[in-house]
Structures are given as C-alpha cells and as structure tokens.
Design a protein around this motif. Structure first.
Motif, PDB file in Angstrom:
ATOM      1  N   GLU A 139       0.859  -1.187   0.000  1.00 24.62           N
ATOM      2  CA  GLU A 139       0.000   0.000   0.000  1.00 24.62           C
ATOM      3  C   GLU A 139       0.895   1.237   0.000  1.00 24.62           C
ATOM      4  O   GLU A 139       1.696   1.430   0.913  1.00 24.62           O
ATOM      5  N   HIS A 140       0.746   2.074  -1.025  1.00 24.37           N
ATOM      6  CA  HIS A 140       1.660   3.196  -1.154  1.00 24.37           C
ATOM      7  C   HIS A 140       0.990   4.366  -1.868  1.00 24.37           C
ATOM      8  O   HIS A 140      -0.105   4.224  -2.429  1.00 24.37           O
ATOM      9  N   VAL A 141       1.647   5.490  -1.840  1.00 25.25           N
ATOM     10  CA  VAL A 141       1.203   6.675  -2.575  1.00 25.25           C
ATOM     11  C   VAL A 141       2.347   7.136  -3.470  1.00 25.25           C
ATOM     12  O   VAL A 141       3.520   6.917  -3.150  1.00 25.25           O
ATOM     13  N   ARG A 142       1.987   7.733  -4.582  1.00 27.37           N
ATOM     14  CA  ARG A 142       3.006   8.318  -5.455  1.00 27.37           C
ATOM     15  C   ARG A 142       3.301   9.730  -4.947  1.00 27.37           C
ATOM     16  O   ARG A 142       2.391  10.549  -4.789  1.00 27.37           O
ATOM     17  N   LEU A 143       4.553  10.017  -4.681  1.00 28.51           N
ATOM     18  CA  LEU A 143       4.931  11.291  -4.088  1.00 28.51           C
ATOM     19  C   LEU A 143       5.105  12.355  -5.171  1.00 28.51           C
ATOM     20  O   LEU A 143       5.531  12.065  -6.296  1.00 28.51           O
ATOM     21  N   THR A 144       4.777  13.594  -4.832  1.00 26.89           N
ATOM     22  CA  THR A 144       4.861  14.714  -5.758  1.00 26.89           C
ATOM     23  C   THR A 144       5.651  15.850  -5.112  1.00 26.89           C
ATOM     24  O   THR A 144       6.131  15.726  -3.978  1.00 26.89           O
ATOM     25  N   GLU A 155      12.689  14.901  -9.441  1.00 20.49           N
ATOM     26  CA  GLU A 155      12.576  15.036 -10.899  1.00 20.49           C
ATOM     27  C   GLU A 155      13.223  13.877 -11.651  1.00 20.49           C
ATOM     28  O   GLU A 155      12.973  13.673 -12.844  1.00 20.49           O
ATOM     29  N   LEU A 156      14.060  13.098 -10.973  1.00 20.02           N
ATOM     30  CA  LEU A 156      14.805  12.043 -11.656  1.00 20.02           C
ATOM     31  C   LEU A 156      13.962  10.823 -11.989  1.00 20.02           C
ATOM     32  O   LEU A 156      14.307  10.050 -12.897  1.00 20.02           O
ATOM     33  N   GLY A 157      12.866  10.595 -11.258  1.00 21.01           N
ATOM     34  CA  GLY A 157      12.065   9.400 -11.517  1.00 21.01           C
ATOM     35  C   GLY A 157      10.873   9.322 -10.588  1.00 21.01           C
ATOM     36  O   GLY A 157      10.495  10.308  -9.940  1.00 21.01           O
ATOM     37  N   ASP A 158      10.272   8.158 -10.512  1.00 16.17           N
ATOM     38  CA  ASP A 158       9.113   7.958  -9.648  1.00 16.17           C
ATOM     39  C   ASP A 158       9.565   7.735  -8.207  1.00 16.17           C
ATOM     40  O   ASP A 158      10.464   6.930  -7.940  1.00 16.17           O
ATOM     41  N   TYR A 159       8.911   8.422  -7.281  1.00 12.54           N
ATOM     42  CA  TYR A 159       9.164   8.238  -5.857  1.00 12.54           C
ATOM     43  C   TYR A 159       7.857   7.834  -5.181  1.00 12.54           C
ATOM     44  O   TYR A 159       6.808   8.442  -5.416  1.00 12.54           O
ATOM     45  N   LEU A 160       7.945   6.806  -4.361  1.00  6.73           N
ATOM     46  CA  LEU A 160       6.780   6.250  -3.687  1.00  6.73           C
ATOM     47  C   LEU A 160       6.936   6.389  -2.186  1.00  6.73           C
ATOM     48  O   LEU A 160       8.061   6.437  -1.671  1.00  6.73           O
ATOM     49  N   GLY A 161       5.816   6.435  -1.495  1.00  7.96           N
ATOM     50  CA  GLY A 161       5.859   6.562  -0.049  1.00  7.96           C
ATOM     51  C   GLY A 161       4.780   5.748   0.631  1.00  7.96           C
ATOM     52  O   GLY A 161       3.790   5.360   0.010  1.00  7.96           O
ATOM     53  N   ILE A 217       9.986   5.920   2.266  1.00  7.88           N
ATOM     54  CA  ILE A 217      10.060   6.323   0.868  1.00  7.88           C
ATOM     55  C   ILE A 217      11.077   5.443   0.138  1.00  7.88           C
ATOM     56  O   ILE A 217      11.948   4.823   0.751  1.00  7.88           O
ATOM     57  N   ALA A 218      10.934   5.411  -1.167  1.00  8.00           N
ATOM     58  CA  ALA A 218      11.915   4.795  -2.063  1.00  8.00           C
ATOM     59  C   ALA A 218      11.615   5.321  -3.455  1.00  8.00           C
ATOM     60  O   ALA A 218      10.465   5.667  -3.766  1.00  8.00           O
ATOM     61  N   GLY A 219      12.643   5.406  -4.294  1.00  8.07           N
ATOM     62  CA  GLY A 219      12.396   5.948  -5.621  1.00  8.07           C
ATOM     63  C   GLY A 219      13.488   5.618  -6.600  1.00  8.07           C
ATOM     64  O   GLY A 219      14.394   4.818  -6.329  1.00  8.07           O
ATOM     65  N   GLU A 220      13.387   6.241  -7.769  1.00 11.96           N
ATOM     66  CA  GLU A 220      14.318   6.028  -8.868  1.00 11.96           C
ATOM     67  C   GLU A 220      15.266   7.222  -8.971  1.00 11.96           C
ATOM     68  O   GLU A 220      14.811   8.368  -8.967  1.00 11.96           O
ATOM     69  N   ARG A 221      16.540   6.945  -9.108  1.00 11.08           N
ATOM     70  CA  ARG A 221      17.512   8.044  -9.193  1.00 11.08           C
ATOM     71  C   ARG A 221      18.179   8.015 -10.564  1.00 11.08           C
ATOM     72  O   ARG A 221      17.597   8.455 -11.541  1.00 11.08           O
ATOM     73  N   MET A 222      19.380   7.503 -10.684  1.00 13.27           N
ATOM     74  CA  MET A 222      20.049   7.530 -11.982  1.00 13.27           C
ATOM     75  C   MET A 222      19.437   6.509 -12.936  1.00 13.27           C
ATOM     76  O   MET A 222      19.088   5.397 -12.534  1.00 13.27           O
ATOM     77  N   SER A 223      19.319   6.922 -14.181  1.00 16.24           N
ATOM     78  CA  SER A 223      18.733   6.070 -15.201  1.00 16.24           C
ATOM     79  C   SER A 223      19.552   6.177 -16.469  1.00 16.24           C
ATOM     80  O   SER A 223      19.901   7.281 -16.903  1.00 16.24           O
ATOM     81  N   LEU A 224      19.888   5.044 -17.037  1.00 22.13           N
ATOM     82  CA  LEU A 224      20.636   4.995 -18.284  1.00 22.13           C
ATOM     83  C   LEU A 224      20.042   3.892 -19.147  1.00 22.13           C
ATOM     84  O   LEU A 224      19.165   3.155 -18.698  1.00 22.13           O
ATOM     85  N   ILE A 240      17.479   2.198  -8.008  1.00 21.19           N
ATOM     86  CA  ILE A 240      16.584   2.415  -6.873  1.00 21.19           C
ATOM     87  C   ILE A 240      17.383   3.091  -5.764  1.00 21.19           C
ATOM     88  O   ILE A 240      18.494   2.659  -5.442  1.00 21.19           O
ATOM     89  N   SER A 241      16.817   4.144  -5.190  1.00 24.62           N
ATOM     90  CA  SER A 241      17.577   4.936  -4.219  1.00 24.62           C
ATOM     91  C   SER A 241      16.632   5.530  -3.177  1.00 24.62           C
ATOM     92  O   SER A 241      15.407   5.382  -3.261  1.00 24.62           O
ATOM     93  N   ALA A 242      17.238   6.229  -2.208  1.00 17.62           N
ATOM     94  CA  ALA A 242      16.501   6.916  -1.137  1.00 17.62           C
ATOM     95  C   ALA A 242      15.567   5.965  -0.389  1.00 17.62           C
ATOM     96  O   ALA A 242      14.469   6.340   0.008  1.00 17.62           O
ATOM     97  N   VAL A 243      16.003   4.734  -0.194  1.00 19.46           N
ATOM     98  CA  VAL A 243      15.193   3.763   0.547  1.00 19.46           C
ATOM     99  C   VAL A 243      15.377   4.041   2.038  1.00 19.46           C
ATOM    100  O   VAL A 243      16.456   3.842   2.592  1.00 19.46           O
ATOM    101  N   CYS A 244      14.344   4.531   2.673  1.00 20.16           N
ATOM    102  CA  CYS A 244      14.473   4.858   4.100  1.00 20.16           C
ATOM    103  C   CYS A 244      13.118   4.763   4.793  1.00 20.16           C
ATOM    104  O   CYS A 244      12.066   4.972   4.190  1.00 20.16           O
ATOM    105  N   VAL A 245      13.190   4.470   6.082  1.00 24.31           N
ATOM    106  CA  VAL A 245      11.990   4.277   6.897  1.00 24.31           C
ATOM    107  C   VAL A 245      12.157   5.042   8.200  1.00 24.31           C
ATOM    108  O   VAL A 245      13.219   4.973   8.840  1.00 24.31           O
TER     109      VAL A 245
END
Length: 236
Positions: A110-115, A140-146, A156-163, A169-174
């Motif tokens: 169960e999550h929300v898309r962060l803005t 701005e780098l990608g989708d972040y969920l919370g 939260i967790a989200g997408e950072r560098m993309s190639l 996947i980055s910023a994984v924290c609780v």
C-alpha cells in the motif's frame, strides 16, 4: 560525437562501471551541464558528476563545475586521485548491486506516489535516516513512492540515476517509529516491478558497511556486482 566522447564510447566496459557519465549522456542528458570532458547534475537534483577520462583537461573541466555550484560526488570503478586544486572531502566504498531475482506479484505494498508537495517531508526523512544524498529537486529524476502512517510519511523509495537499460533504486528509508513492518521491502518490490515492466534492470548502491541494508536487498533478489568508489571533491 566529440573526440573525447568517442573515446568513452568503446563498448568494452559494463555501462554501470561509469554509471554517472552514462546517465548524463543518455536518458538523463536533459539534466547535464558541463562539456564533453566533464558533466554534472544540478546541485538541487544531485551532486553527482563524471569525467570522460582522468586527463588533466578533464580534471580542469571538472574543477570549473565545482567553482560555483560546489562539491561533486564521483562514483567510479577505480579510485580517483585528483591533482592539485582539489580537496577530497569524502572517500568511501560502495557496493553496486544488480537485481537478478523473481517478481513477487502476490504482495502489493500500500503506497502513494509522491509529488512536489511532499518534498519537505521527503527531505526530512533522508536527513534523519541517512540513506544517501537527497535534494529538493531529486524527485525530478524518476518515480518516488511513499507509505503514510498516522498522518506522516513513514517510508520512501524511488528512482535516481537512469541509463539505457538500467534504473537505480535509491533513497530507501523508513522512519524509526515504523521500522520492522516491511515498508522498505514493499516499496522496493513495487519499483522493481515497474522497472522490469519497462524491460530495464534495477540496480542500487549501498555503503559497503551497511550490512543490514545489504541483507535486505539480497532477500529481494539483488546480488553484488562490484565495489565502487564514492569520492566527494571540492576545490581548494
């Protein structure tokens, strides 16, 4: 393609060995500033930078990128030994991990898309938990969920560098009050599924001494690909 960029485009190395350069010259080129010798993200997004090589010309270009915006973080396969004119602010070892697991469709977190409205809370959580750098425009780098619990952002967790072919996947924290409830793993499973749906491979970076996080990532199907050097450089 410039001569310097052509030297970089040899095809002999794994794209994740030079992850920052390859992100800034492919899917995230819209964020890049600098020249064909050195590039960086805007400071509000991330402090990551990269050079086409370690020639004196490239270090000179990198130094110019530090002068106004401030220090940069290099993620490199080999150790960086900067010439005079630089100061080494931090140097540490990361593990670069790549996903080789199986998707688990049976459990949906169960999550929300962060803005942008959520950015103040998003900044506060990484500051408290220290998963790695997170800036006011990193979203701005990608989708972040919370995950929200008791009226606050619990994880939260989200997408950072993309190639091409890969997304980090980055910023994984609780929040400390909500740990042990599976929020980090749940968010990562959602992100893994979304990245795989784009026919891309998830990867991540973790401090080598963060054994608890490494163990979690291994349960989710991540395996160690290689050690990487994180070097934060400033001017003198």
């Amino acid at each position: 393609m410039s001569e310097a960029a052509a030297r970089k485009d040899t095809g002999s190395a794994h794209p994740l060995d030079d992850v920052v350069w390859n992100a800034l010259t492919s899917k995230q080129c819209r964020f890049a500033f600098g020249n064909d010798q050195a590039l960086r993200f805007p400071t509000a997004i991330a402090r990551f930078a990269a050079m086409v090589d370690t020639s004196p010309t490239s270090f000179e270009a990198l130094l110019r990128l530090i002068e106004a915006p401030g220090p940069v973080a290099l993620v490199t396969a080999g150790e960086v030994l900067p010439p005079a004119g630089f100061s080494v602010i931090t140097h540490t070892t990361l593990l670069q991990m790549i996903w080789q697991g199986k998707l688990d469709p049976t459990r949906v977190c169960e999550h929300v898309r962060l803005t942008e409205r959520d950015v103040p809370e998003m900044l506060a959580l990484p500051t408290a938990t220290q998963p790695g750098p997170f800036g006011p425009s990193t979203i701005e780098l990608g989708d972040y969920l919370g995950v929200r619990r008791q009226g606050k952002l619990a994880a939260i967790a989200g997408e950072r560098m993309s190639l091409d072919g890969y997304t980090e996947i980055s910023a994984v924290c609780v929040d400390a009050a909500f740990r042990g409830q599976g929020h980090a793993a749940g968010l990562m499973k959602v992100l893994i599924a979304a990245i795989r749906a784009r026919a891309e491979i998830p990867f991540l970076h973790v401090f080598k001494l963060n054994h608890a996080a490494i163990a979690l990532y291994q349960t989710l199907g991540f395996v160690e690909r290689r050690e990487m050097h994180l070097t934060v450089l400033g001017g003198t």
